[in-house]
Write a protein that holds these residues in place. Sequence first.
Motif, short mmCIF file in Angstrom:
data_model
loop_
_atom_site.label_atom_id
_atom_site.label_comp_id
_atom_site.label_asym_id
_atom_site.label_seq_id
_atom_site.Cartn_x
_atom_site.Cartn_y
_atom_site.Cartn_z
N THR B 29 9.30 4.87 -7.77
CA THR B 29 9.56 4.33 -6.44
C THR B 29 10.40 5.36 -5.69
O THR B 29 11.53 5.63 -6.07
CB THR B 29 10.33 3.00 -6.51
OG1 THR B 29 9.57 2.07 -7.29
CG2 THR B 29 10.56 2.42 -5.12
N VAL B 174 8.51 -4.90 -4.17
CA VAL B 174 8.70 -3.48 -4.52
C VAL B 174 9.09 -3.36 -5.99
O VAL B 174 8.57 -2.50 -6.72
CB VAL B 174 9.75 -2.81 -3.61
CG1 VAL B 174 10.00 -1.36 -4.03
CG2 VAL B 174 9.28 -2.85 -2.15
N ALA B 178 6.94 -1.60 -9.16
CA ALA B 178 7.51 -0.66 -10.15
C ALA B 178 7.19 -1.14 -11.56
O ALA B 178 6.81 -0.36 -12.42
CB ALA B 178 9.02 -0.55 -9.93
N THR B 183 2.78 3.65 -8.11
CA THR B 183 3.56 4.68 -7.44
C THR B 183 3.83 4.22 -6.01
O THR B 183 2.90 3.87 -5.29
CB THR B 183 2.77 6.00 -7.43
OG1 THR B 183 2.38 6.29 -8.78
CG2 THR B 183 3.60 7.13 -6.86
N THR B 184 5.10 4.18 -5.63
CA THR B 184 5.45 3.59 -4.34
C THR B 184 6.26 4.56 -3.48
O THR B 184 7.26 5.11 -3.94
CB THR B 184 6.28 2.30 -4.55
OG1 THR B 184 5.56 1.42 -5.42
CG2 THR B 184 6.55 1.59 -3.24
N LEU B 186 8.38 4.39 -0.25
CA LEU B 186 9.00 3.39 0.61
C LEU B 186 9.76 4.09 1.73
O LEU B 186 10.74 4.78 1.49
CB LEU B 186 9.96 2.54 -0.24
CG LEU B 186 10.87 1.55 0.49
CD1 LEU B 186 10.05 0.44 1.12
CD2 LEU B 186 11.90 0.96 -0.48
N ALA B 198 15.17 2.27 -5.28
CA ALA B 198 14.47 3.55 -5.50
C ALA B 198 14.90 4.25 -6.78
O ALA B 198 16.04 4.19 -7.19
CB ALA B 198 14.70 4.46 -4.31
#
Lengths: 286, 232
Positions: B29, B174, B178, B183-184, B186, B198
């Motif tokens: 993230t 979110v 994870a 795969t993020t 933000l 994160a």
Amino acid sequence: MASLLSHVLNGLSFGSLLFLVASGLTLTFGLMRALNLAHGAFFLLGGYVALDLLGRTDSYWLAMLGAVVVVGLLGVAFERFLVHRVLHRELAQVVLTIGAAFVIADQILAYWGGRPVMPPRPPGLGGSVTIGDLTFPWFRLSLIVIALVVFVSLWLLINRTRVGAMIRASVDDEEMARSVGIRVPVLFMAVFGAGSALAAFAGVWGGAFTGLEPGGEFSILLLALVVTVVGGLGSVTGAFVAGLGVGLVDEFGKSLFPSFALFTIYAPVALLLAIRPRGLLGRVER
Amino acid sequence: MLDLRDVDVYYGSSHVLHRTTLHVAEGETYALLGRNGMGKTTLVHTVMGFLRPRGGVITLAGERISGLASERIARRGVALVPQGRRVFPSLTVGETLEVSYRDGGREGWTLTEVCDRFPILGDRWGQTAGLLSGGQQQMLAIARALVTNSAVVLLDEPTEGLDPSRVTAVADVVAELARRGTTTLLVEQKVRFAVDLADRIGVLSRGEVVHSVAGGSMRKDPAPLYAELGFT
Ligand SMILES: Nc1ncnc2c1ncn2[C@@H]1O[C@H](COP(=O)(O)OP(=O)(O)OP(=O)(O)O)[C@@H](O)[C@H]1O
Ligand SMILES: [Mg+2]
């Protein structure tokens, strides 16, 4: 009384023909904002191809099917190779599609000559129906029924199917539609093909009503544009209502004020658009 | 997983991303912070294929995606929750999710599952998206990206203008992404929100990623980030 009813039926059947032509435009122009000024030429071409095929196969339905398929595929190719390149560029679209209209009309002239022709009526619809002291040809009534069927089918397709939802998503927000994986170019190509096929169908069925000749592509185009704009861009329901409305106004205008034939269509249209610029049922512009 | 190398993006002659380089690892993230107008939206739009970079290359799992049409990038496994929601106004909630859905296998999101997570979507299934409230539209925009079951999800200020309970719901999503190994990327203005979620944090300034740190170190003391962002 009989004459009033006959005027109403005449108006409705002519209006049905206008809707059939305009329904294709509503798909391409109304939904995709792809202004296809060759739409009238596709109408004409459909009629001529069907006549030609009829001479070769001797089957009305085969000829009809052939014309619809040929012109539909031509529409797909036209979109894929030419219109696609000028999407979102109005002036380029106007020049390109007017050019295509001239080319098609010229080819018709070259292959089939310039004399007006009358495509045959569908077999089995030759007679008339008698209502009281009024006789009315089955063929004209059939136009009204077909327009209804096409209207309902298109409405269901756009509003009640997955493909319809994908088309609406692409029109609402093309970028976001692509971002969820919708193949917008393929969709638009298919829609364009369907619009062209509808024009061809109208040319075969409705051509037996109006007659066909090179040059006629622009008069039918103009009427179809009027119906599309009055109905509101992108609205199939609007085009249906507007088609029947314009047909009726034309019929009654001609019989009440014979010397102002065109004026009786365009004056009310101009008035309506002055009051409601987005047409009867058009979406609000984004 | 998602790599941008020396990416240059322009609007006409105005140069917005300057040789931007960013690497987001698989399952990570990554929070991208930055003040208004620094090019965060431009960056995610470029990844999604709305904009074409004039220089540099973007790869997804090692394969080049820059220059592809958006729908092809989407089908390779990238989804976007855009800034400002951008729901399809004439589609119903149900239609929106149905046209966006792609099968994600056993670990994938299903329509039922997003409706469990955002009950309002199930309640309003037949309602036109254009008539939903702003907060409801944001839930729909998030659900629309989830049901594409993409390996990479880009979220552009997903909490903008939401009330606190909905901000929590977004944070839960979110975190769930994870957990599933998605795969993020933000994009955020709310530093606290980003820091809490994160694995790594970057700051975008005038089109360059000027700062890239582990999320954990910032959780105790985010002061350096605030400084980098120009807050005092
Ligand atoms: N369509 C456009 N045409 C021209 N310039 C644009 C366009 N979109 C954005 N810009 C400019 O590009 C720069 C970066 O914009 P962008 O929207 O990417 O910033 P952002 O970091 O997402 O800002 P915000 O936090 O306000 O969302 C800004 O200076 C903006 O004015
Ligand atoms: Mg932005």
